[in-house]
Design a protein around this motif. Sequence first.
Motif, PDB file in Angstrom:
ATOM      1  N   ARG A   1       0.822  -1.212   0.000  1.00  0.00           N
ATOM      2  CA  ARG A   1       0.000   0.000   0.000  1.00  0.00           C
ATOM      3  C   ARG A   1       0.857   1.265   0.000  1.00  0.00           C
ATOM      4  N   CYS A   2       0.231   2.316  -0.507  1.00  0.00           N
ATOM      5  CA  CYS A   2       0.830   3.646  -0.472  1.00  0.00           C
ATOM      6  C   CYS A   2      -0.302   4.649  -0.217  1.00  0.00           C
ATOM      7  N   VAL A   3      -0.082   5.916  -0.519  1.00  0.00           N
ATOM      8  CA  VAL A   3      -1.020   6.994  -0.211  1.00  0.00           C
ATOM      9  C   VAL A   3      -2.290   6.932  -1.056  1.00  0.00           C
ATOM     10  N   GLU A   4      -3.328   7.581  -0.559  1.00  0.00           N
ATOM     11  CA  GLU A   4      -4.596   7.800  -1.261  1.00  0.00           C
ATOM     12  C   GLU A   4      -5.211   6.537  -1.847  1.00  0.00           C
ATOM     13  N   GLY A   5      -5.133   5.437  -1.088  1.00  0.00           N
ATOM     14  CA  GLY A   5      -5.803   4.210  -1.513  1.00  0.00           C
ATOM     15  C   GLY A   5      -5.039   3.336  -2.484  1.00  0.00           C
ATOM     16  N   THR A   6      -3.781   3.664  -2.755  1.00  0.00           N
ATOM     17  CA  THR A   6      -2.987   2.823  -3.653  1.00  0.00           C
ATOM     18  C   THR A   6      -2.799   1.453  -3.023  1.00  0.00           C
ATOM     19  N   GLU A   7      -3.038   0.435  -3.846  1.00  0.00           N
ATOM     20  CA  GLU A   7      -2.855  -0.946  -3.396  1.00  0.00           C
ATOM     21  C   GLU A   7      -2.377  -1.780  -4.574  1.00  0.00           C
ATOM     22  N   VAL A   8      -1.352  -2.585  -4.339  1.00  0.00           N
ATOM     23  CA  VAL A   8      -0.852  -3.520  -5.345  1.00  0.00           C
ATOM     24  C   VAL A   8      -0.780  -4.885  -4.678  1.00  0.00           C
ATOM     25  N   VAL A   9      -1.430  -5.866  -5.302  1.00  0.00           N
ATOM     26  CA  VAL A   9      -1.417  -7.230  -4.791  1.00  0.00           C
ATOM     27  C   VAL A   9      -0.590  -8.078  -5.753  1.00  0.00           C
ATOM     28  N   PHE A  10       0.530  -8.600  -5.241  1.00  0.00           N
ATOM     29  CA  PHE A  10       1.389  -9.496  -6.013  1.00  0.00           C
ATOM     30  C   PHE A  10       1.059 -10.926  -5.589  1.00  0.00           C
ATOM     31  N   ARG A  11       0.736 -11.795  -6.547  1.00  0.00           N
ATOM     32  CA  ARG A  11       0.408 -13.188  -6.250  1.00  0.00           C
ATOM     33  C   ARG A  11       1.568 -14.101  -6.636  1.00  0.00           C
ATOM     34  N   ALA A  12       1.628 -15.269  -5.997  1.00  0.00           N
ATOM     35  CA  ALA A  12       2.713 -16.225  -6.228  1.00  0.00           C
ATOM     36  C   ALA A  12       2.752 -16.733  -7.666  1.00  0.00           C
ATOM     37  N   ASP A  13       1.620 -16.714  -8.362  1.00  0.00           N
ATOM     38  CA  ASP A  13       1.583 -17.206  -9.750  1.00  0.00           C
ATOM     39  C   ASP A  13       2.070 -16.166 -10.760  1.00  0.00           C
ATOM     40  N   GLY A  14       2.516 -14.995 -10.292  1.00  0.00           N
ATOM     41  CA  GLY A  14       3.021 -13.952 -11.179  1.00  0.00           C
ATOM     42  C   GLY A  14       1.962 -12.967 -11.639  1.00  0.00           C
ATOM     43  N   SER A  15       0.743 -13.125 -11.168  1.00  0.00           N
ATOM     44  CA  SER A  15      -0.312 -12.163 -11.516  1.00  0.00           C
ATOM     45  C   SER A  15      -0.346 -11.058 -10.467  1.00  0.00           C
ATOM     46  N   ALA A  16      -0.970  -9.944 -10.843  1.00  0.00           N
ATOM     47  CA  ALA A  16      -1.047  -8.804  -9.932  1.00  0.00           C
ATOM     48  C   ALA A  16      -2.348  -8.046 -10.161  1.00  0.00           C
ATOM     49  N   THR A  17      -2.824  -7.400  -9.115  1.00  0.00           N
ATOM     50  CA  THR A  17      -3.969  -6.505  -9.192  1.00  0.00           C
ATOM     51  C   THR A  17      -3.520  -5.146  -8.672  1.00  0.00           C
ATOM     52  N   VAL A  18      -3.832  -4.111  -9.422  1.00  0.00           N
ATOM     53  CA  VAL A  18      -3.393  -2.751  -9.106  1.00  0.00           C
ATOM     54  C   VAL A  18      -4.622  -1.889  -8.860  1.00  0.00           C
ATOM     55  N   THR A  19      -4.588  -1.086  -7.799  1.00  0.00           N
ATOM     56  CA  THR A  19      -5.652  -0.127  -7.510  1.00  0.00           C
ATOM     57  C   THR A  19      -5.036   1.249  -7.303  1.00  0.00           C
ATOM     58  N   ASP A  20      -5.401   2.187  -8.171  1.00  0.00           N
ATOM     59  CA  ASP A  20      -4.999   3.598  -8.044  1.00  0.00           C
ATOM     60  C   ASP A  20      -3.495   3.801  -7.876  1.00  0.00           C
ATOM     61  N   LEU A  21      -2.702   3.220  -8.775  1.00  0.00           N
ATOM     62  CA  LEU A  21      -1.256   3.392  -8.726  1.00  0.00           C
ATOM     63  C   LEU A  21      -0.852   4.506  -9.689  1.00  0.00           C
ATOM     64  N   ASP A  22      -0.079   5.458  -9.197  1.00  0.00           N
ATOM     65  CA  ASP A  22       0.383   6.601  -9.987  1.00  0.00           C
ATOM     66  C   ASP A  22       1.463   6.183 -10.974  1.00  0.00           C
ATOM     67  N   GLY A  23       1.643   6.996 -12.009  1.00  0.00           N
ATOM     68  CA  GLY A  23       2.734   6.787 -12.953  1.00  0.00           C
ATOM     69  C   GLY A  23       4.063   7.132 -12.318  1.00  0.00           C
ATOM     70  N   GLN A  24       5.119   6.529 -12.816  1.00  0.00           N
ATOM     71  CA  GLN A  24       6.431   6.793 -12.234  1.00  0.00           C
ATOM     72  C   GLN A  24       7.202   7.824 -13.049  1.00  0.00           C
ATOM     73  N   GLU A  25       8.262   8.327 -12.455  1.00  0.00           N
ATOM     74  CA  GLU A  25       9.132   9.342 -13.035  1.00  0.00           C
ATOM     75  C   GLU A  25       8.312  10.510 -13.573  1.00  0.00           C
ATOM     76  N   ARG A  26       8.523  10.927 -14.812  1.00  0.00           N
ATOM     77  CA  ARG A  26       7.813  12.105 -15.340  1.00  0.00           C
ATOM     78  C   ARG A  26       6.325  11.840 -15.597  1.00  0.00           C
ATOM     79  N   ASP A  27       5.922  10.579 -15.717  1.00  0.00           N
ATOM     80  CA  ASP A  27       4.502  10.271 -15.902  1.00  0.00           C
ATOM     81  C   ASP A  27       3.678  10.677 -14.683  1.00  0.00           C
ATOM     82  N   TRP A  28       4.305  10.741 -13.524  1.00  0.00           N
ATOM     83  CA  TRP A  28       3.608  11.146 -12.306  1.00  0.00           C
ATOM     84  C   TRP A  28       3.031  12.550 -12.463  1.00  0.00           C
ATOM     85  N   ASP A  29       3.730  13.405 -13.207  1.00  0.00           N
ATOM     86  CA  ASP A  29       3.292  14.786 -13.398  1.00  0.00           C
ATOM     87  C   ASP A  29       1.969  14.895 -14.143  1.00  0.00           C
TER      88      ASP A  29
END
Length: 179
Positions: free
Chosen positions: A60-88
Motif C-alpha cells: 500500500r501507499c497513499v490515497e488508496g494505492t494498493e498492489v497485490v502481487f500473487r505467487a503465480d506472477g499475476s497482480a492486481t493494481v488499484t490507483d497506482l500513480d505513474g512513475q518518473e515524469r509520468d507522475w506529473d
Amino acid sequence: MPVPENSGGPRIVDTVLRNLLAYGVAVAALLALAGGDPHLHRAVPAVYDARTDEIVGTWRCVEGTEVVFRADGSATVTDLDGQERDWDHGWRLSGTGTWKLLGREPAGWNYGQHVRLHLSAPTGSGARGGTPPPPVPQAAPARYAWTFELRRDRRQTLELYFFYGDPGARSAYVLEKDA
C-alpha cells in the motif's frame, strides 16, 4: 629517414596528444558534473537477497494505492500513480497484470534486484487528489509498466519504491507491505 630539424615532427605529435588528453579529461569531468551516470544520484544499498515470497502479498501507499502481487506472477493494481515524469500527468491506474522479480539485469536507477510490473488490462483510471491539475492534461495509457527499486528499512523489511517527478529533484513513491 631522418626528420628535418625545422619540420616540428615529434613536437607536433606530442602537442596534439597532450591536447587530446586535456580535452578527454575535460569531457569526462563535464559528464560527471552533468550527471552522466544515473547510478550516482542518491544511491541506496542494493538489494540482492530478495525472495519471491517477500514480494507476494498486498502493498500500500497513499490515497488508496494498493498492489497485490500473487505467487503465480499475476497482480492486481488499484490507483497506482505513474512513475518518473509520468507522475506529473496526474493519472492513476487500476487493473490486472503480471509481475516478475528481476535479478542482476539492468533496470531502474539503482543496482541490485527490481520488480517489474506490467499492467496489461487497465480496468479504470482516475486523477490524483490534492494536487493541481497538470498544465496539459494527458489521458492515462492503455498499458503501463512500472520498475520498482528495492531497499530494506532499519528492521531489514523490504520496501518497494519508484522515483517520480523531475530527475533533478526526484522523490520516492514507497509501497509498504501489509503485515
